[in-house]
Design a protein around this motif. Sequence first.
Motif, mmCIF file in Angstrom:
data_model
loop_
_atom_site.group_PDB
_atom_site.id
_atom_site.type_symbol
_atom_site.label_atom_id
_atom_site.label_comp_id
_atom_site.label_asym_id
_atom_site.label_seq_id
_atom_site.Cartn_x
_atom_site.Cartn_y
_atom_site.Cartn_z
ATOM 1 N N GLU A 243 21.857 31.160 67.790
ATOM 2 C CA GLU A 243 20.699 30.761 68.125
ATOM 3 C C GLU A 243 19.670 31.912 68.151
ATOM 4 O O GLU A 243 18.452 31.696 67.945
ATOM 5 N N ASP A 244 20.022 33.069 68.375
ATOM 6 C CA ASP A 244 19.070 34.303 68.579
ATOM 7 C C ASP A 244 18.570 34.429 66.953
ATOM 8 O O ASP A 244 17.397 34.832 66.739
ATOM 9 N N THR A 245 19.309 34.497 66.118
ATOM 10 C CA THR A 245 19.081 34.485 64.440
ATOM 11 C C THR A 245 18.054 33.432 64.302
ATOM 12 O O THR A 245 16.943 33.688 63.574
ATOM 13 N N ILE A 246 18.255 32.250 64.694
ATOM 14 C CA ILE A 246 17.134 31.214 64.141
ATOM 15 C C ILE A 246 15.848 31.424 64.963
ATOM 16 O O ILE A 246 14.754 31.169 64.431
ATOM 17 N N LYS A 247 15.992 31.827 66.280
ATOM 18 C CA LYS A 247 14.759 32.203 67.012
ATOM 19 C C LYS A 247 13.721 33.311 66.316
ATOM 20 O O LYS A 247 12.759 33.208 66.165
ATOM 21 N N LYS A 248 14.689 34.395 65.967
ATOM 22 C CA LYS A 248 14.167 35.382 65.003
ATOM 23 C C LYS A 248 13.450 34.689 63.773
ATOM 24 O O LYS A 248 12.187 35.025 63.606
ATOM 25 N N LEU A 249 14.112 33.900 63.108
ATOM 26 C CA LEU A 249 13.322 33.423 62.078
ATOM 27 C C LEU A 249 12.167 32.558 62.163
ATOM 28 O O LEU A 249 11.345 32.506 61.637
#
Length: 305
Positions: free
Chosen positions: A250-256
Amino acid sequence: MKKQILYILLFISTIGFAQNPMVKAEIDTTNIRIGEQFQLKITVDETQNVIVPKLHLKGLEVIDSTQVDTIKNSLIRKYILTGFDSGAFYIPQQQIFVKNQAFLTDSLLVNVATIAIDTTKVKKFPIKSIKSEPYTFDDFKIYVYILLAALAIIGFWIYWFVIRKRKEEEEEPTYRALPPYEEAIYRLNELDEKLLWQNNKVKEYYSELTEIVRGYIERELKVPALEKTTDEVLDMLKDFKDAETIQTSEDTIKKLKALLQEADLVKFAKSKPLAIEIEEDRKDAQDIVSNLKPKPIIEENDELE
């Protein structure tokens, strides 16, 4: 006696707070219409060892921000904000660090209203006359079939006598395409060497940065990420994650999401992020490339083993 003790405690607490650096947040209006801009000002009554982190908002967007100004032993930073959805939104407390000590500003409420339409001023149009019956495919199908047949014959002739012959004469290619991850890292390093944002080419920098990330997603996941909007890309990745066809967090998608939205603001709203924010976005881009992978396909023979 109890009242006297209470007054003494209040007096001591007042003195204690007066000695601490004060942080204050204020806005020039609490009511705007959709798309209308307003100003947020953060003031710190201290000039030494002050850190103002990146602004965190929900439901509102940062259009622009100014450099930190020093006026009468105080630091002031201003932001231009707007809202694209109607409703009441809070600007949450912002954490300011003064001499390694954290202080919180007050939270502020902003009401975003839709634009009312005056129906008395809406232009009315006369009733349109009856239109003639439109043409249908059956009226032209014979000509379409003849044209398609002619194009097929011409295409076959070009392929057989030109393209096929040329392919036979061409040598085998002497290069190989890099894997998606290696290509993305290579292009990110090339982007660093161009020094675009350091030379005030922030828009070009974010365009190329997001193109690299989108190109990686397109090649690695085999989806048309370069042709989709920010919301479409994010919705597609959420669907993949729900279906457990990709390996990410989820953190990667939030960064994207943050990276693509920041790029949209730079390209379309002329936002000017700070140097520390640009460097953080560059780091996030590499994290996204490193942590967004398709889920390996497990063969039935492997499961039996």
